[in-house]
Design a protein around this motif. Structure first.
Motif, short mmCIF file in Angstrom:
data_model
loop_
_atom_site.label_atom_id
_atom_site.label_comp_id
_atom_site.label_asym_id
_atom_site.label_seq_id
_atom_site.Cartn_x
_atom_site.Cartn_y
_atom_site.Cartn_z
N HIS A 196 0.84 -1.21 0.00
CA HIS A 196 0.00 0.00 0.00
C HIS A 196 0.87 1.26 0.00
N ARG A 197 0.24 2.37 -0.34
CA ARG A 197 0.95 3.65 -0.31
C ARG A 197 1.42 3.94 1.10
N GLY A 198 2.68 4.28 1.22
CA GLY A 198 3.23 4.61 2.52
C GLY A 198 3.78 3.44 3.30
N GLY A 232 -6.95 5.47 7.00
CA GLY A 232 -7.27 6.15 8.24
C GLY A 232 -6.22 7.16 8.66
N PRO A 233 -6.30 7.63 9.92
CA PRO A 233 -5.34 8.62 10.41
C PRO A 233 -3.90 8.14 10.29
N GLY A 234 -3.04 9.00 9.80
CA GLY A 234 -1.63 8.67 9.65
C GLY A 234 -1.29 8.08 8.30
N SER A 235 -2.29 7.79 7.47
CA SER A 235 -2.02 7.25 6.14
C SER A 235 -1.71 8.38 5.17
N ILE A 236 -1.09 8.02 4.05
CA ILE A 236 -0.74 9.01 3.02
C ILE A 236 -2.01 9.67 2.48
N ALA A 237 -1.95 10.99 2.35
CA ALA A 237 -3.09 11.74 1.80
C ALA A 237 -3.27 11.40 0.33
N ARG A 238 -4.49 11.19 -0.07
CA ARG A 238 -4.80 10.89 -1.47
C ARG A 238 -4.72 12.16 -2.32
N PRO A 239 -4.46 11.99 -3.61
CA PRO A 239 -4.31 13.15 -4.50
C PRO A 239 -5.53 14.08 -4.53
N GLY A 240 -6.73 13.54 -4.48
CA GLY A 240 -7.93 14.38 -4.52
C GLY A 240 -8.00 15.35 -3.35
N ARG A 241 -7.70 14.86 -2.17
CA ARG A 241 -7.70 15.72 -0.98
C ARG A 241 -6.60 16.77 -1.06
N ASP A 285 7.98 16.94 -1.54
CA ASP A 285 7.95 16.23 -0.26
C ASP A 285 9.16 15.31 -0.12
N ARG A 286 9.52 14.63 -1.20
CA ARG A 286 10.69 13.73 -1.13
C ARG A 286 11.96 14.50 -0.81
N TRP A 298 5.35 12.62 -8.96
CA TRP A 298 5.01 11.82 -7.78
C TRP A 298 5.73 10.49 -7.82
N ASP A 299 6.00 9.95 -6.62
CA ASP A 299 6.54 8.59 -6.55
C ASP A 299 5.39 7.61 -6.36
N ARG A 300 5.71 6.35 -6.20
CA ARG A 300 4.63 5.35 -6.10
C ARG A 300 3.85 5.43 -4.80
N ASP A 301 4.40 6.13 -3.81
CA ASP A 301 3.67 6.35 -2.57
C ASP A 301 2.72 7.54 -2.67
N GLY A 302 2.78 8.29 -3.77
CA GLY A 302 1.93 9.45 -3.93
C GLY A 302 2.54 10.73 -3.38
#
Length: 138
Positions: free
Chosen positions: A10-12, A21-30, A128-129, A119-123
């Motif tokens: 998964h991403r991240g 959920g909380p602490g997960s990588i933010a999705r591009p739409g958000r 950010d990188r 973007w990288d594969r984690d989004g």
């Protein structure tokens, strides 16, 4: 027959973040929504306070206001008004707070736009990188 695709998880996952959920990588739409809110706010400030009508200078002032807003808010509380509205926060990898130089570097790269579009594969965007930060859900 072997599966030809690789399982990247998964991403991240490589960053030690949960899949959802909380602490997960933010999705591009958000992320894009938060950026649109912040940019709209900065345009409104530039239009209303600094110029006499919309022209090229309004966009330039809005970019300067966006830079200042991002550095001040991400550097202190970890989010901009748009990020807060969309439930996002910027954190440094391994810690909660982003160091001032990282905030400056991240914001400068974000204002250049191109690093944010790679973007990288984690989004995570290139901005950010390079700043060693990640935008997560709160």
């Amino acid at each position: 027959m072997e599966d030809a695709g690789a399982d990247f998880g998964h991403r991240g996952e490589q960053l030690g973040l949960p899949p959802e959920g909380p602490g997960s990588i933010a999705r591009p739409g958000r992320r894009i929504g938060a950026l649109a809110v912040d940019w709209g706010l900065c345009l409104l400030i530039a239009y209303g306070l600094l110029t006499n009508g919309y022209d090229q200078a309004t966009g330039n002032w809005a970019l300067l206001i966006f830079f200042a807003l991002s550095v001040l808010t991400v550097g202190t509380v970890g989010f901009t008004p748009g990020k807060r509205l969309f439930g996002l926060r910027v954190v440094a990898l391994g810690t909660d707070r982003v160091a001032p130089l990282r905030v400056l570097a991240r914001t400068l790269l974000l204002c250049l736009a191109i690093p944010a579009l790679i973007w990288d594969r984690d989004g995570r965007g290139l901005h950010d990188r390079l700043a060693r930060t990640v935008e997560i859900r709160i």
